[in-house]
Design an enzyme around this catalytic site. Sequence first.
Site, short mmCIF file in Angstrom:
data_model
loop_
_atom_site.label_atom_id
_atom_site.label_comp_id
_atom_site.label_asym_id
_atom_site.label_seq_id
_atom_site.Cartn_x
_atom_site.Cartn_y
_atom_site.Cartn_z
N GLU A 1 0.81 -1.22 0.00
CA GLU A 1 0.00 0.00 0.00
C GLU A 1 0.85 1.27 0.00
OE1 GLU A 1 -3.73 1.96 2.49
OE2 GLU A 1 -2.74 0.18 3.29
N GLU B 1 -12.90 2.93 3.69
CA GLU B 1 -11.94 3.16 4.76
C GLU B 1 -11.98 4.65 5.12
OE1 GLU B 1 -7.64 1.19 5.65
OE2 GLU B 1 -7.60 2.89 4.29
#
Length: 273
Positions: free
Chosen positions: A155, A256
């Site tokens: 990520e 998120e």
Amino acid sequence: MGFAEQRFNVNLSILFTELPLLERPAAAAAAGFTAVELWWPWVDSPTPEQSELDALKRAIEDAGVQLTGLNFYAGQLPGPDRGALSVPGEESERFRANIDVAAAFAASLGCRALNALYGNRVAGVDPAEQDALALENLVLAARAADRIGAILLIETLNKPESPLYPLVSAPAAIGVVDKVNAATGLGNAKFLMDLYHLSMNGEDLPAVIERYAAKTGHVQIADNPGRGAPGTGSLPLEDLLDRLKKAGYDGWIGLEYKPGDRPSAEAFGWLPR
């Protein structure tokens, strides 16, 4: 296309956090979701008691939701840490101790995506030494993921909020993905494309999508500024997700984002039923 054509799952480490961990899967189901994802829930322990793992597994199963993504141990998250795998000494050892635990838990619930946060730069340590350690640990993680039929996610975070994290551009994370796949020959390392983090870095999001959709294993969203729900900021998320779909991405979209000053159950008004 629009939001109605996407598959959304909810991240239970940022939404529904007003509830105890074991109550969150049922709350997500009550809000209409069929799938959830999690950061590593035990921030102080890479190897929690089996009873704790079993209790969370039961909560997810009883709620009737699918666990579609899980982070490996990443230190204090939320908090000062941004992963453990490139941090020499105890944190690297804790990451390694967690690999098989996280993979076994994921496998027990049919979860097929494991996210490995890279970790912050450490003062006084050569970045090249950290990168070598990171590759060693990511190779171990990729092999463990492969054993359960899962992908390993790498990520990009954003520099304003994570100034010590070295992967703060899409190309930086893609470079690590390519190195891991070259080292293992497995091809199961993929990019986690978080549109909020990339936008905070000022990246050209349509260009990132066009260039890297084929190497993307998961997508997460929040609006910017504020990291709130879609529509609370200025990101054209509906258009960006349409572009991703047209570019061939057909996986889950992880929600998120922060619910703001309201219960999480009220933070989905933007989402078509």
